[in-house]
Design a protein around this motif. Structure first.
Motif, PDB file in Angstrom:
ATOM      1  N   ALA A  80      -9.566  34.250   7.516  1.00 49.29           N
ATOM      2  CA  ALA A  80     -10.271  34.866   8.987  1.00 49.29           C
ATOM      3  C   ALA A  80      -9.581  36.666   8.175  1.00 49.29           C
ATOM      4  O   ALA A  80      -9.721  37.600   8.888  1.00 49.29           O
ATOM      5  CB  ALA A  80      -9.864  34.738  10.412  1.00 49.29           C
TER       6      ALA A  80
ATOM      7  N   SER B 125      -3.401  36.626  14.974  1.00 49.94           N
ATOM      8  CA  SER B 125      -2.980  36.040  14.604  1.00 49.94           C
ATOM      9  C   SER B 125      -1.485  35.279  15.044  1.00 49.94           C
ATOM     10  O   SER B 125      -1.388  36.133  16.341  1.00 49.94           O
ATOM     11  CB  SER B 125      -1.194  36.279  13.127  1.00 49.94           C
ATOM     12  OG  SER B 125      -2.214  36.770  11.721  1.00 49.94           O
TER      13      SER B 125
ATOM     14  N   GLU C  95      -4.007  35.552   6.858  1.00 46.56           N
ATOM     15  CA  GLU C  95      -4.345  34.282   7.077  1.00 46.56           C
ATOM     16  C   GLU C  95      -4.585  33.445   5.111  1.00 46.56           C
ATOM     17  O   GLU C  95      -3.910  32.817   4.942  1.00 46.56           O
ATOM     18  CB  GLU C  95      -5.336  33.065   7.399  1.00 46.56           C
ATOM     19  CG  GLU C  95      -5.777  32.086   7.298  1.00 46.56           C
ATOM     20  CD  GLU C  95      -6.960  32.106   7.816  1.00 46.56           C
ATOM     21  OE1 GLU C  95      -7.357  30.175   8.398  1.00 46.56           O
ATOM     22  OE2 GLU C  95      -7.727  32.343   8.199  1.00 46.56           O
TER      23      GLU C  95
ATOM     24  N   GLY D 134      -7.622  34.725  13.907  1.00 47.78           N
ATOM     25  CA  GLY D 134      -9.556  34.981  13.551  1.00 47.78           C
ATOM     26  C   GLY D 134      -8.882  36.192  13.841  1.00 47.78           C
ATOM     27  O   GLY D 134      -8.038  37.430  13.754  1.00 47.78           O
TER      28      GLY D 134
ATOM     29  N   ALA E 250      -3.930  26.726  18.610  1.00 48.68           N
ATOM     30  CA  ALA E 250      -3.506  26.792  17.017  1.00 48.68           C
ATOM     31  C   ALA E 250      -2.596  25.457  17.043  1.00 48.68           C
ATOM     32  O   ALA E 250      -2.741  24.450  17.930  1.00 48.68           O
ATOM     33  CB  ALA E 250      -2.150  27.258  18.095  1.00 48.68           C
TER      34      ALA E 250
ATOM     35  N   LEU F 272      -7.544  31.102  20.276  1.00 49.50           N
ATOM     36  CA  LEU F 272      -6.588  30.655  19.056  1.00 49.50           C
ATOM     37  C   LEU F 272      -5.532  30.157  19.085  1.00 49.50           C
ATOM     38  O   LEU F 272      -5.023  29.230  18.995  1.00 49.50           O
ATOM     39  CB  LEU F 272      -6.263  32.138  18.711  1.00 49.50           C
ATOM     40  CG  LEU F 272      -7.378  32.948  17.757  1.00 49.50           C
ATOM     41  CD1 LEU F 272      -6.800  34.219  16.543  1.00 49.50           C
ATOM     42  CD2 LEU F 272      -7.878  31.922  16.577  1.00 49.50           C
ATOM     43  N   ARG F 273      -4.544  30.763  20.338  1.00 48.14           N
ATOM     44  CA  ARG F 273      -3.921  29.966  21.266  1.00 48.14           C
ATOM     45  C   ARG F 273      -3.769  28.491  21.498  1.00 48.14           C
ATOM     46  O   ARG F 273      -3.038  27.760  21.453  1.00 48.14           O
ATOM     47  CB  ARG F 273      -3.099  30.734  22.355  1.00 48.14           C
ATOM     48  CG  ARG F 273      -2.278  32.293  22.416  1.00 48.14           C
ATOM     49  CD  ARG F 273      -1.844  32.471  22.783  1.00 48.14           C
ATOM     50  NE  ARG F 273      -0.863  32.332  24.244  1.00 48.14           N
ATOM     51  CZ  ARG F 273      -0.006  32.384  24.874  1.00 48.14           C
ATOM     52  NH1 ARG F 273      -1.276  33.311  25.604  1.00 48.14           N
ATOM     53  NH2 ARG F 273       0.945  31.969  25.633  1.00 48.14           N
TER      54      ARG F 273
ATOM     55  N   VAL G 274     -10.709  36.185  22.732  1.00 47.83           N
ATOM     56  CA  VAL G 274     -10.350  35.466  21.511  1.00 47.83           C
ATOM     57  C   VAL G 274      -9.219  34.899  21.195  1.00 47.83           C
ATOM     58  O   VAL G 274      -8.508  34.017  20.511  1.00 47.83           O
ATOM     59  CB  VAL G 274     -10.559  36.415  20.010  1.00 47.83           C
ATOM     60  CG1 VAL G 274     -10.576  35.772  18.579  1.00 47.83           C
ATOM     61  CG2 VAL G 274     -12.149  36.717  20.035  1.00 47.83           C
TER      62      VAL G 274
ATOM     63  N   ALA H 263      -2.508  30.079  13.604  1.00 47.84           N
ATOM     64  CA  ALA H 263      -3.643  29.942  14.149  1.00 47.84           C
ATOM     65  C   ALA H 263      -4.115  31.624  13.766  1.00 47.84           C
ATOM     66  O   ALA H 263      -3.453  32.793  13.706  1.00 47.84           O
ATOM     67  CB  ALA H 263      -4.329  29.996  15.281  1.00 47.84           C
TER      68      ALA H 263
END
Length: 571
Positions: free
Chosen positions: A282, A477, A286, A488, A507, A503-504, A499, A486
């Motif tokens: 991403a 992040s 990352e 994105g 994760a 992601l949370r 978003v 995670a």
């Protein structure tokens, strides 16, 4: 001539050769320097995709006569240039003809140098086009057996061009066009498909020029995406040879096949490589974390760093009635570290013992029944002699608490004690001892600051950060117990909070282990901390609140800087 070929912009990287416009140029001069209007004739041919799309040719009056030697070589006489336009009148047309194109010339530094100097002299901005020298390209592509000389006449004869060089500008430019086309056919066999690769090939100098085998490996870069991520070079048995990361995988992988890569070890690796795998990420954080994890998993033979992310040395109290400090490789709860070497950890032990009254001996002392005789350290006041029964575990306990308070950042009294000792030594003009004590204290402060900073982040069940991506969007992040869980992006125009929520929810679940870093590799925690605290990253969420210890070693950063200039002397 340095600086003639500028660094390509991001948009120009990887431009297919069939889409590039080339202007092949030749100049005839009076033999003077670039600092004077010595140009007598200009010839230029514009080509694209192998097709000729335009020509420009003109005589130029340099304002002086043509020397006899030059006249004999070129056939251009003073009478021929008399009445021809002067260079200031020709420059605008020539620069317009060059606009948006790659400038090509045989011995390009000469021609480009004359034009650049002319622009400066007559108040015209030099457009700084990418410059390709066909002489250098020929030397990079052709062996010396095939082409002992790369003069234009020799190459024209080698390739059998229909136009022969005659030392007249347009004829020489046309001959150079044919030579260029033959060279482009050769570089295609080497896997060179883009303008960036072509310019890089022409810049390769003989001592660092890749072998033919290495050049053929350029095809390994085919299909590599222009995205952030991790790349893995694999060998003939599918083993991982080398792992790296980049914000632009395509550009980075291609660079391994050019003269820009001069490390012998890496060039040997490229010669062995059979395949390049990529992992698109991403964003850069990352990619960096995945690189660390992949290196630890595969242990590539050509990677030198990060192969043992859990390796380090820690200072920790032993589990006994009268704990002592021990240097260990496996962290325990309450440990100080990690240190890069066992010696650095041992030095930290000695420095701590100067301020915290823990016993310095290594023998195991039972809680009851100790009967040994006190050692010399007891007589010097450095130990209360628990080994002789002169101190109980309860009386020893405050020293253990002082150690934990120092390591956890709850009390920096030990640091104040050591700083006072440095000042006293300097005041007594024992400068050498003061400098040694200062350096040991500074090393301890830096070790404590690093340990407390990383441990504080690794203790948090979840931290969410968002960093501007430079294009109106956000790089997101999710961190859990010091590890990236995670990653994105929320591109420009996309609301970031949905978003982040997604992601949370998705994760990774992180299982913790004993030790200050909860099992996370120190290098990964350090990477995440740097990302969170630099580059404009915003803290979106932290559970619980993220805060440094009240009396952490970070408060002593100013002391470390101020304490540097202690005068060197003799005790």
């Amino acid at each position: 001539m340095p600086g003639l070929s500028p660094q390509l912009s991001f948009d120009e990287l990887g431009t297919p050769l069939r889409e590039v416009t080339f202007v092949v140029l030749d100049l005839e001069t009076t033999g003077g320097s670039a600092g004077n209007d010595a140009i007598t004739e200009i010839g230029a041919v514009k080509i694209r995709g192998g097709e000729r799309i335009g020509e420009l040719a003109t005589l130029v009056d340099p304002g002086t006569g043509v020397p006899p030697a030059v006249m004999a070589l070129t056939g251009i006489t003073t009478a021929m240039i008399s009445g021809a336009p002067r260079l200031p009148a020709v420059l605008p047309t020539l620069l317009e003809f060059l606009s948006g194109a790659v400038l090509v010339a045989h011995n390009a530094p000469f021609d480009a140098g004359f034009l650049r100097a002319a622009c400066e002299r007559h108040g015209r901005p030099w457009p700084r086009p990418p410059v390709l020298c066909t002489a250098r390209l020929a030397r990079a592509v052709l062996s010396r057996d095939e082409a002992p000389s790369v003069r234009l006449g020799a190459l024209a004869q080698l390739f059998g061009t229909t136009t022969k060089p005659t030392h007249r500008a347009l004829a020489d430019a046309r001959a150079t066009v044919e030579v260029l086309h033959h060279l482009l056919e050769r570089v295609g066999n080497l896997g060179v498909q883009s303008l960036e690769e072509l310019l890089g090939l022409a810049r390769e100098s003989a001592p660092h020029r890749p072998t033919q085998q290495q050049r053929k490996k350029r095809v390994l870069a085919a299909g590599v995406p222009a995205a952030p991520g991790v790349y893995l070079f694999r060998g003939p048995r599918d083993e991982v040879l080398y792992i790296g990361t980049s914000g632009d995988l395509q550009r980075r992988v291609r660079s391994y096949f050019t003269a820009g890569e001069r490390r012998r070890r890496v060039r040997d690796m490229v010669a062995l490589a059979e395949r390049v795998d990529t992992v698109v990420c991403a964003h850069a954080l990352e990619a960096a974390v995945r690189e660390l994890r992949l290196i630890a998993a595969h242990q590539p033979r050509y990677n030198r760093r990060s192969r043992r992310p859990h390796r380090g040395w820690w200072v920790t109290p032993t589990a006994e009635a009268f704990p002592r400090l021990s240097v260990v490789a496996t962290p325990r709860d309450g440990a100080l570290g990690p240190f890069g070497s066992r010696q650095a950890a041992a030095t930290a032990v000695d420095t701590v013992l100067d301020a915290v009254p823990l016993r310095p001996c290594t023998q195991r002392i039972p809680a009851r029944g100790a009967s040994a005789s006190p050692c010399a350290l007891h007589e010097l006041g450095r130990c209360a002699a628990p080994c002789a029964g002169l101190q109980t575990p309860e009386e020893y306990a405050p020293a253990v608490r002082a150690l934990h308070d120092l390591v956890d950042g709850r009390d920096d009294g030990a640091l104040r004690t050591l700083a006072t000792e440095v000042d006293e030594l300097a005041g007594r003009e024992r400068f050498e001892s003061a400098a040694q004590a200062r350096d040991r204290l500074a090393a301890l402060i830096l070790g404590l600051e690093r340990s407390q900073r990383l441990a504080t982040l690794a203790a948090l069940p979840e931290v969410v950060g968002a960093r501007p991506d430079g294009r109106g969007g956000w790089e997101v992040s999710v961190l859990r117990f010091g590890r990236l869980a995670a990653a994105g992006v929320a591109p420009r125009g996309v609301a970031p909070m949905p978003v982040i929520d997604a992601l949370r929810l998705g994760a990774q679940t992180v299982l913790t282990e004993p030790g200050p870093l909860r099992g996370a590799p120190a290098e990964e925690v350090r990477l995440l901390h740097r990302w969170l605290t630099t580059g404009g990253t915003r803290l979106v969420h932290a559970e619980p609140s993220w805060a440094e210890p009240a009396r952490s070693a970070a408060r002593w950063g100013g002391w470390v800087e101020r304490a540097r200039p202690i005068e060197a002397g003799v005790d």
